[in-house]
Design an enzyme around this catalytic site. Structure first.
Site, short mmCIF file in Angstrom:
data_model
loop_
_atom_site.label_atom_id
_atom_site.label_comp_id
_atom_site.label_asym_id
_atom_site.label_seq_id
_atom_site.Cartn_x
_atom_site.Cartn_y
_atom_site.Cartn_z
N LYS A 197 0.84 -1.21 0.00
CA LYS A 197 0.00 0.00 0.00
C LYS A 197 0.87 1.26 0.00
O LYS A 197 0.53 2.27 -0.62
CB LYS A 197 -0.91 -0.01 1.23
CG LYS A 197 -1.78 1.25 1.41
CD LYS A 197 -2.65 1.54 0.19
CE LYS A 197 -3.82 2.47 0.51
NZ LYS A 197 -3.46 3.73 1.16
N GLU A 204 0.70 6.80 -6.66
CA GLU A 204 -0.38 7.78 -6.69
C GLU A 204 0.18 9.20 -6.71
O GLU A 204 -0.29 10.06 -7.46
CB GLU A 204 -1.28 7.56 -5.47
CG GLU A 204 -2.40 8.55 -5.27
CD GLU A 204 -3.08 8.29 -3.94
OE1 GLU A 204 -2.98 9.16 -3.05
OE2 GLU A 204 -3.68 7.22 -3.77
#
Length: 332
Positions: A197, A204
């Site tokens: 993550k 991102e």
């Protein structure tokens, strides 16, 4: 199945509601009692029980084969303190899940500490933001295989499912985890979920920055520093919209950008001062440890640093995107 949930903010509250919609029971706690009451009211009738304290939650979960508690709090001291308290309240066979954005090396340490008490620890990297209630959550988790199997009903209920996303050719071949195309994946031992993550969030950062810079270049094509004959007055909202329709860069981030630019071409409601929540820094640290070049992610992180000392349109794009996918508001 029954599960305790601690921390009922933007994501924790919606996780509780989604689980009750899928037939699970929840025991919920937030430090603000009004928030707890509100979430219980949003859950399916009869499936949510409020807990006044962590000790109260541990008591309410007694009788379950394995007490399971999901911690959904900001990374850092508040989560560390909560996990330590739970370690003293739960016992052998019980399970603690950290669904926040904890540093993966802290997960490795916690897992070892709790294992000495017979308590299992699972780290879940949870993506989906404020949209997860309806869309489901993409989850990357670490822990033992046995624990993963036990909590599978919880994770499968939270996951988005395959939906209308086309299947990747070759997925039926041996060696591929079928859970991945359902939107959740057992990545490996404790720490691996938050590690994956963490890198997801680093990517991102880079994607967001590329959009921000591109729109800034287009907006600045009408800059007074250019000769008048060289200027274009471009409509940012329309450009974002046309790119959504079949272009190579179409994506959810572009969808959110189009929504923001349609509401306001100038984005003046945003200051352009962009926060970073830690994962970008940790990703760069991992890259340094592994001798892996990561110039795009590094530049994206450093641009956020710069945004806090001088505002421009690119940073407003980033702020608009962060508000769109996660409800993140700028610090005043």
């Amino acid at each position: 199945m029954r599960i305790g949930i601690i921390g009922l903010g933007r994501m924790g509250g919606n996780i509780a509601v989604r689980l009750t919609r899928h037939g699970h029971d929840v025991v919920v706690h937030d430090r603000t009692s009004e928030v707890t009451t509100s979430v219980v009211g949003r859950c399916e009738a009869g499936r949510a029980t409020p807990a006044d304290t962590l000790a109260d939650m541990a008591k309410l979960l007694e009788g379950d084969e394995h007490r399971v508690v999901w911690v959904m709090l900001p990374a850092g001291a508040i989560t560390e303190d909560c996990v330590q308290q739970l370690g003293g309240l739960l016992g052998r066979g019980d399970i603690i899940i950290d669904g926040g954005n904890t540093y993966y090396k802290d997960d490795v340490r916690r897992s070892a500490e709790l294992a000495e008490k017979g308590i299992s620890y699972v780290d879940v990297g949870t993506s989906g933001g404020v949209w997860g209630l309806e869309r489901g959550y993409c989850m990357m988790f670490g822990g033992t295989k046995e624990t993963a199997e036990y909590i599978d009903p919880i994770l499968s209920a939270l996951a988005p499912g395959i939906g209308d996303v086309p299947r990747t050719p070759g997925r039926d071949e041996a060696g591929h985890d079928p859970r991945a195309e359902q939107g959740y994946l057992h990545c490996g031992p404790a720490g691996s979920g938050h590690f994956v993550k963490m890198v997801h969030n680093g990517i991102e950062y880079g994607m967001m920055q590329a959009f921000a810079e591109g729109f800034d270049i287009m907006k600045s094509k009408n800059s007074p520093i250019l000769a008048e004959k060289d200027r274009f007055e471009l409509n940012m909202g329309d450009i974002a919209e046309v790119w959504r329709r079949g272009s190579v860069v179409s994506s959810w981030l572009l969808d959110l950008t189009a929504e923001a630019l349609t509401r306001s071409e100038t984005l003046n409601e945003f200051s352009g001062e962009v926060a970073d929540s830690g994962e970008g820094r940790w990703t760069i640290e991992a890259a340094i440890e592994e001798d892996v070049p990561a110039p795009v992610m590094t530049a994206a992180l450093f641009t956020r640093f710069r945004s806090r000392s001088g505002n421009n349109f690119a940073e407003k794009i980033l702020s608009a995107q962060r508000f769109g996918f996660g409800g993140h508001v700028e610090k005043k």
